[in-house]
Design an enzyme around this catalytic site. Structure first.
Site, mmCIF file in Angstrom:
data_model
loop_
_atom_site.group_PDB
_atom_site.id
_atom_site.type_symbol
_atom_site.label_atom_id
_atom_site.label_comp_id
_atom_site.label_asym_id
_atom_site.label_seq_id
_atom_site.Cartn_x
_atom_site.Cartn_y
_atom_site.Cartn_z
ATOM 1 N N THR A 194 63.094 40.699 67.914
ATOM 2 C CA THR A 194 63.406 39.371 67.369
ATOM 3 C C THR A 194 62.133 38.853 66.708
ATOM 4 O OG1 THR A 194 64.941 38.982 69.181
ATOM 5 C CG2 THR A 194 64.273 37.066 67.894
ATOM 6 N N LYS A 201 70.419 36.056 64.355
ATOM 7 C CA LYS A 201 69.954 35.981 65.749
ATOM 8 C C LYS A 201 69.283 34.623 66.017
ATOM 9 C CE LYS A 201 67.998 37.360 69.711
ATOM 10 N NZ LYS A 201 68.715 37.628 70.919
ATOM 11 N N LYS A 261 59.980 31.328 72.482
ATOM 12 C CA LYS A 261 59.539 32.118 71.320
ATOM 13 C C LYS A 261 60.616 32.106 70.227
ATOM 14 C CE LYS A 261 59.902 36.705 69.885
ATOM 15 N NZ LYS A 261 60.245 38.090 70.145
#
Ligand code: NAD
Length: 359
Positions: free
Chosen positions: A155, A234, A309
């Site tokens: 990611t 995502k 994050k």
């Protein structure tokens, strides 16, 4: 279905890999069969995996278990212990030295040189940049029978991902696909991950090649568009998750303070318009959902640092796109504080943090 298989399966692929058909379970659906055959079609004998952490280790294990036993998997992690442990575990399941071969590479370039498909699972954008830079700076990669496929499941931010795709494509090193995952460590272990991917080509054959690889590690794969669209999808999803998680914790805390029974409140929400994954599956109140991390001291699950994050990446990407996020900064403040207070815990620990703040 049989006609489609017959047309899409060259004799050479079958001859190269005759055992594959036998290994596919007899209960497989026709859609899965078509996918399996197209995977066979494009497979070469050497695969690569870089980044054997919480996610990558389990994904690579599933990959090794599902590719033909005669194929080789080349692995690399800066943590040499992880790579050695992986080799030892693979050997335990092999019936002969030629089965389930795993080689440890000295660097990512060596993995790329040997592999037709190389998968990466790395913590942050900078690690992915470092790995691909180390691959490309050494010049042209040796030519293989089939075009190299790089699948990055990390990611990271969409701009970095697009830059790397561009570098891979302009140097003709192969094709780069961003394919971040959803499903966490549990899904990685069980091989039930969902992938969302961005790929430059719309050719069905190429997309099937990607889906075939991802099917070794997960259950679903969504093609969202051009390079970068996988990580964008995502981040959009995880932005929503971050907010829903706070909203659920707030609503539960509120209801309980008003004297409502936590389970009754959760049941009501889950059959009403407030229903969401944090309320239904990952409810933050201990005891409401027995299988949720909240019911085991907020251990396991999706770490608050990972949530923070992803939220940071979503906010940065929103800024680059000029999109207003009314709740983004507020949510970031919450996760910064929760991470500070409860590092290492599941992100639903927001509920406990809220309780400690409430009078
Ligand atoms: P992790 O930190 O456990 O693993 C990363 C691995 O990469 C480590 O083993 C590390 O040693 C290795 N590494 C770092 N730099 C390297 C380099 N230059 N060369 C080779 N290896 C290197 O992280 P993770 O939890 O496995 O997550 C991986 C990615 O998946 C992250 O981008 C994360 O956001 C994403 N993700 C994680 C989860 C989760 O629940 N853990 C869920 C969805 C997505």
């Amino acid at each position: 279905m049989s006609a489609r298989i017959a047309y899409s399966l060259p004799r050479a692929a079958l001859l190269r890999n005759p055992g594959y058909l036998r290994r596919w379970p007899s209960t497989t659906s026709s859609a899965q069969l078509t996918r399996a055959f197209s995977t066979t079609l494009h497979r070469d004998a050497t695969w690569g995996f870089v980044g054997l952490g919480q996610m990558g280790y389990n994904m690579a294990k599933n990959l090794r278990a599902k590719i033909p036993a005669a194929d080789t998997l080349v692995i690399r992690d800066v943590n040499e212990e992880a790579a050695k442990r992986f080799v030892a575990e693979a050997q335990e399941t092999a019936h002969s030295p030629n089965e389930n071969r795993v080689e440890i590479a000295q660097n990512a370039r060596e993995v790329a040189e040997k592999s037709t498909v190389m998968i990466t699972s790395l913590p942050e954008s900078q690690h992915v940049i470092d790995v691909f830079h180390s691959i490309l700076k050494e010049g042209k990669l040796p030519v293989l029978e089939e075009e190299r496929l790089f699948i990055d499941t990390s990611t990271i931010d969409p701009v970095t991902s697009k830059d790397i795709a561009n570098a891979i494509h302009t140097t003709q090193a192969g094709r780069f696909v961003d394919a971040p995952v959803s499903g966490g460590v549990v899904g990685a272990r069980a091989g039930t991950l969902s992938f969302m991917f961005g790929a430059s080509s719309q050719s069905e054959e190429f997309l099937e090649r990607i889906r075939g690889v991802l099917a070794h590690m997960g259950k679903k794969a969504w093609h969202l568009g051009e390079p970068g669209s996988g990580v964008s999808g995502k981040l959009a999803n995880n932005y929503m998750l971050a907010i829903n998680n706070i909203a659920t914790a707030e609503a539960m805390n509120l209801g309980i303070r008003w004297g409502l029974d936590p389970k009754a409140l959760a049941d009501l929400i889950n059959s009403s318009t407030g229903r969401c994954w944090p309320s239904e599956v990952n409810n933050p109140v201990p005891g409401v959902v027995e299988t949720a991390p909240a019911s085991r001291g907020y251990e396991g699950g999706f770490g608050v640092s990972l949530m923070n994050k992803d939220l940071r990446l979503a906010l940065e990407a929103a800024d680059q796109a000029g999109a207003t996020l009314a709740l983004g900064d507020e949510a970031r403040n919450v996760y910064n504080a929760v991470e500070e207070a409860h590092r290492g815990k599941d992100f639903s620990v927001v509920y406990q943090w809220l309780q400690s703040k409430s009078e």
